[in-house]
Write an enzyme that holds these catalytic residues in place. Sequence first.
Site, PDB file in Angstrom:
ATOM      1  N   THR A  66       0.825  -1.206   0.000  1.00 45.69           N
ATOM      2  CA  THR A  66       0.000   0.000   0.000  1.00 45.69           C
ATOM      3  C   THR A  66       0.861   1.258   0.000  1.00 45.69           C
ATOM      4  O   THR A  66       1.981   1.247   0.530  1.00 45.69           O
ATOM      5  CB  THR A  66      -0.875   0.018   1.274  1.00 45.69           C
ATOM      6  OG1 THR A  66      -1.452   1.319   1.417  1.00 45.69           O
ATOM      7  CG2 THR A  66      -0.066  -0.266   2.526  1.00 45.69           C
ATOM      8  N   TYR A  87      -1.561   0.116  10.171  1.00 41.50           N
ATOM      9  CA  TYR A  87      -1.870  -0.547   8.898  1.00 41.50           C
ATOM     10  C   TYR A  87      -0.663  -0.494   7.960  1.00 41.50           C
ATOM     11  O   TYR A  87      -0.188  -1.523   7.470  1.00 41.50           O
ATOM     12  CB  TYR A  87      -3.102   0.108   8.241  1.00 41.50           C
ATOM     13  CG  TYR A  87      -3.295  -0.333   6.813  1.00 41.50           C
ATOM     14  CD1 TYR A  87      -3.584  -1.666   6.508  1.00 41.50           C
ATOM     15  CD2 TYR A  87      -3.162   0.570   5.758  1.00 41.50           C
ATOM     16  CE1 TYR A  87      -3.726  -2.072   5.193  1.00 41.50           C
ATOM     17  CE2 TYR A  87      -3.308   0.166   4.443  1.00 41.50           C
ATOM     18  CZ  TYR A  87      -3.593  -1.154   4.168  1.00 41.50           C
ATOM     19  OH  TYR A  87      -3.723  -1.567   2.860  1.00 41.50           O
TER      20      TYR A  87
END
Length: 325
Positions: A117, A141
């Site tokens: 990501t 995350y």
Amino acid sequence: MKRIFVTGGAGYIGSHVVKALGERGCEVLTYDNLSTGHAEAVLHGDLVRGDLADGTLLRETLRGFRPDAVIHFAAHIEVAESVADPLKYYRNNTLNALNLWEALRELKLSNVIFSSTAAVYGIPEHNPVTEDTPLAPINPYGASKMMSERVLADLDASAPDFNYVALRYFNVAGADPQGRIGQKYRNATHLITRALKTAKGEYDRLQVFGSDYPTPDGTCIRDYIHVDDLAAAHLAALDHLIAGRGSAVFNCGYGHGYSVNEVVAVAKRVTGIDFRVEEAPRRAGDPPALVADSRRLRAATGWQPRHDDLEFIVRTAWDWEKRLG
Ligand code: UDP
């Protein structure tokens, strides 16, 4: 014909990749615990309902299938939740990925494509962001994904036969143009989905998080990529691995972005609904701009976007939203 093992193939991005693999003639096995995925989203191949924490079932399934490559999507993906419950993210995104790599090494399987990501970059100093930008995630995350990337890099260095491609996704949006699959989360936090659900009347207003950023209109800029173009990037990464071109890390985005206000304007135009929008305070952890430099992916694999068109992205997402009822 290649045999591809896909974890998280019943989820939003995974299901679009499974569709693309099917169109390519691959044999696909999806392994998904269906915690957020949907069995009916798996348009091709078989589905095993299983958890990555279940090493026995995982090994049994891999031993039976003997994949040529593994694409690992299964993960938690909500930034705010990761801040509130970091252990949930390190356990699922980092530890469960480790379980998978261990199983693959035991069975002498190679060729991994890993869903990473843009959150690994944190708040980058320069845009567009290249893959060589130092990684500095600002939430659990992003950190959980960065750690998995690091494990893959170390594994690659230690085992000459092991290869991986990490794909760093920017803002993925849109749906299958034929309307069969799309995003289907219980609680929608992403801008385009949230705007369309507001147009549909599920929310009474859309909040714009921050209008005082150092950007032309004061709202944050993101690089929105259509999910089918992202799926094509996975196929390009697969070809790269199968051709023996070695491990790589690629950004996945178009190389230009849109502001929140621009996205809202397109959502209003596409839906024909003038939904209520209100200015709200900044959301913690949002970088002002995040745009991919994707030249490396294009040069190394020949990948080219087919849907670099915000209106098309929003229209496919809107068609899908309307189907959800
Ligand atoms: N955003 C917003 N209102 C919303 C959801 C998102 O203003 O209801 C903004 C958010 O602050 C960010 C951009 O839209 O600047 C994209 O956010 P999203 O959650 O879609 O993706 P992210 O960039 O966080 O991965």
